[in-house]
Design a protein around this motif. Structure first.
Motif, PDB file in Angstrom:
ATOM      1  N   PRO A  24       0.791  -1.456  -0.100  1.00  0.00           N
ATOM      2  CA  PRO A  24      -0.043  -0.003  -0.031  1.00  0.00           C
ATOM      3  C   PRO A  24       0.821   1.275   0.184  1.00  0.00           C
ATOM      4  CG  PRO A  24      -0.743  -1.602   1.681  1.00  0.00           C
ATOM      5  CD  PRO A  24       0.416  -2.162   1.169  1.00  0.00           C
ATOM      6  N   TYR A  25       2.063   1.167   0.651  1.00  0.00           N
ATOM      7  CA  TYR A  25       2.947   2.316   0.614  1.00  0.00           C
ATOM      8  C   TYR A  25       3.150   2.944  -0.715  1.00  0.00           C
ATOM      9  CZ  TYR A  25       6.962   5.048   1.610  1.00  0.00           C
ATOM     10  OH  TYR A  25       7.928   6.470   1.513  1.00  0.00           O
ATOM     11  N   TYR A  26       3.456   2.059  -1.428  1.00  0.00           N
ATOM     12  CA  TYR A  26       4.026   2.266  -2.916  1.00  0.00           C
ATOM     13  C   TYR A  26       2.964   2.424  -3.889  1.00  0.00           C
ATOM     14  CZ  TYR A  26       8.350   0.414  -1.297  1.00  0.00           C
ATOM     15  OH  TYR A  26       9.478   0.097  -0.634  1.00  0.00           O
ATOM     16  N   VAL A  27       1.652   2.139  -3.656  1.00  0.00           N
ATOM     17  CA  VAL A  27       0.443   2.485  -4.595  1.00  0.00           C
ATOM     18  C   VAL A  27      -0.181   3.687  -4.011  1.00  0.00           C
ATOM     19  CG1 VAL A  27      -1.603   1.446  -5.236  1.00  0.00           C
ATOM     20  CG2 VAL A  27       0.353   0.063  -4.994  1.00  0.00           C
ATOM     21  N   SER A  28      -0.463   3.891  -2.737  1.00  0.00           N
ATOM     22  CA  SER A  28      -1.180   5.283  -2.681  1.00  0.00           C
ATOM     23  C   SER A  28      -0.395   5.977  -1.331  1.00  0.00           C
ATOM     24  CB  SER A  28      -2.509   4.594  -1.923  1.00  0.00           C
ATOM     25  OG  SER A  28      -2.617   3.911  -0.920  1.00  0.00           O
ATOM     26  N   GLY A  29       0.553   5.572  -1.005  1.00  0.00           N
ATOM     27  CA  GLY A  29       1.296   6.154  -0.067  1.00  0.00           C
ATOM     28  C   GLY A  29       2.393   7.287  -0.398  1.00  0.00           C
ATOM     29  N   SER A  30       3.297   7.331  -0.011  1.00  0.00           N
ATOM     30  CA  SER A  30       4.541   8.230  -0.481  1.00  0.00           C
ATOM     31  C   SER A  30       5.626   7.685  -1.502  1.00  0.00           C
ATOM     32  CB  SER A  30       4.998   8.846   1.056  1.00  0.00           C
ATOM     33  OG  SER A  30       4.508   9.322   1.646  1.00  0.00           O
ATOM     34  N   GLY A  31       5.432   6.226  -1.512  1.00  0.00           N
ATOM     35  CA  GLY A  31       6.376   5.796  -2.497  1.00  0.00           C
ATOM     36  C   GLY A  31       5.933   5.728  -4.062  1.00  0.00           C
ATOM     37  N   GLY A  71      -5.796   1.373 -11.654  1.00  0.00           N
ATOM     38  CA  GLY A  71      -7.102   1.307 -10.837  1.00  0.00           C
ATOM     39  C   GLY A  71      -6.850   1.925  -9.225  1.00  0.00           C
ATOM     40  N   THR A  72      -5.523   2.905  -9.146  1.00  0.00           N
ATOM     41  CA  THR A  72      -5.498   3.299  -7.932  1.00  0.00           C
ATOM     42  C   THR A  72      -6.509   4.180  -7.276  1.00  0.00           C
ATOM     43  OG1 THR A  72      -4.030   5.036  -8.941  1.00  0.00           O
ATOM     44  CG2 THR A  72      -2.760   2.740  -8.210  1.00  0.00           C
ATOM     45  N   GLU A  73      -7.236   4.627  -8.266  1.00  0.00           N
ATOM     46  CA  GLU A  73      -8.209   5.441  -8.003  1.00  0.00           C
ATOM     47  C   GLU A  73      -9.440   5.068  -7.323  1.00  0.00           C
ATOM     48  OE1 GLU A  73      -9.231   4.089 -12.126  1.00  0.00           O
ATOM     49  OE2 GLU A  73      -7.455   4.779 -11.185  1.00  0.00           O
ATOM     50  N   TYR A  74      -9.373   3.568  -7.201  1.00  0.00           N
ATOM     51  CA  TYR A  74     -10.550   2.893  -6.695  1.00  0.00           C
ATOM     52  C   TYR A  74     -10.218   2.652  -5.099  1.00  0.00           C
ATOM     53  CZ  TYR A  74     -11.734   1.186 -11.290  1.00  0.00           C
ATOM     54  OH  TYR A  74     -12.143   1.331 -12.685  1.00  0.00           O
ATOM     55  N   LEU A  75      -8.740   2.584  -4.762  1.00  0.00           N
ATOM     56  CA  LEU A  75      -8.505   2.349  -3.409  1.00  0.00           C
ATOM     57  C   LEU A  75      -8.927   3.416  -2.474  1.00  0.00           C
ATOM     58  CD1 LEU A  75      -4.884   1.027  -4.007  1.00  0.00           C
ATOM     59  CD2 LEU A  75      -6.995  -0.172  -3.007  1.00  0.00           C
ATOM     60  N   PRO A  76      -9.309   3.026  -0.999  1.00  0.00           N
ATOM     61  CA  PRO A  76      -9.421   4.032  -0.119  1.00  0.00           C
ATOM     62  C   PRO A  76      -8.038   4.568   0.329  1.00  0.00           C
ATOM     63  CG  PRO A  76      -9.536   1.674   0.794  1.00  0.00           C
ATOM     64  CD  PRO A  76      -9.216   1.790  -0.771  1.00  0.00           C
ATOM     65  N   SER A  77      -8.232   5.484   1.278  1.00  0.00           N
ATOM     66  CA  SER A  77      -7.060   6.280   1.381  1.00  0.00           C
ATOM     67  C   SER A  77      -5.865   5.521   2.175  1.00  0.00           C
ATOM     68  CB  SER A  77      -7.407   7.286   2.658  1.00  0.00           C
ATOM     69  OG  SER A  77      -7.851   6.714   3.870  1.00  0.00           O
ATOM     70  N   TYR A  78      -4.732   5.902   2.054  1.00  0.00           N
ATOM     71  CA  TYR A  78      -3.548   5.094   2.654  1.00  0.00           C
ATOM     72  C   TYR A  78      -3.690   4.645   4.139  1.00  0.00           C
ATOM     73  CZ  TYR A  78       1.083   3.948   4.313  1.00  0.00           C
ATOM     74  OH  TYR A  78       2.115   3.293   4.739  1.00  0.00           O
TER      75      TYR A  78
END
Length: 120
Positions: free
Chosen positions: A31-38, A46-53
């Motif tokens: 998750p860090y690399y997909v929606s965190g600071s990584g 589809g990262t727009e589908y994910l909830p917040s980090y």
């Protein structure tokens, strides 16, 4: 207006956490690399589908019970990246790692590997 929230049972929550971990292992990321600071890997869609980090981090804790909305968002992300697709019901009722041989990261027809000029 009162909201009706259905909570996952203990066994459903166990399957959710198993499948959540399996999804990240299958995608070879976190998750860090997909929606965190990584830096998000280029093969992840589809990262727009994910909830917040923050919510994704909570999902790593076995005692966390996700809401139906978070579950559906994670399943949408799963389906955008791994085939064959699953339903939210399957995600909380089955151990998806048992059918690992038939599951694979989705290949894009419009990948950079295929860019160029072709002559037939």
């Amino acid at each position: 207006m009162a909201r009706s929230a259905t909570r996952l049972s203990e066994s459903e929550n166990e399957f959710f956490h198993k499948n959540y971990s399996y999804m990240w292992q299958k995608l070879n990321t976190a998750p860090y690399y997909v929606s965190g600071s990584g830096e998000c890997p280029p093969n992840i869609r589809g990262t727009e589908y994910l909830p917040s980090y923050v919510n994704l981090s909570k999902c790593n804790k076995p005692d966390y019970v996700p809401s139906t909305k978070i579950l559906n968002k994670i399943v949408q992300f799963y389906n955008a990246n791994i085939e064959p697709e699953v339903t939210a019901f399957q995600f909380i009722k089955e151990d998806l790692s048992l059918s690992d041989a038939e599951r694979r990261p989705m290949a894009s027809k419009f990948d950079e590997r295929f860019m160029g000029t072709y002559f037939g």
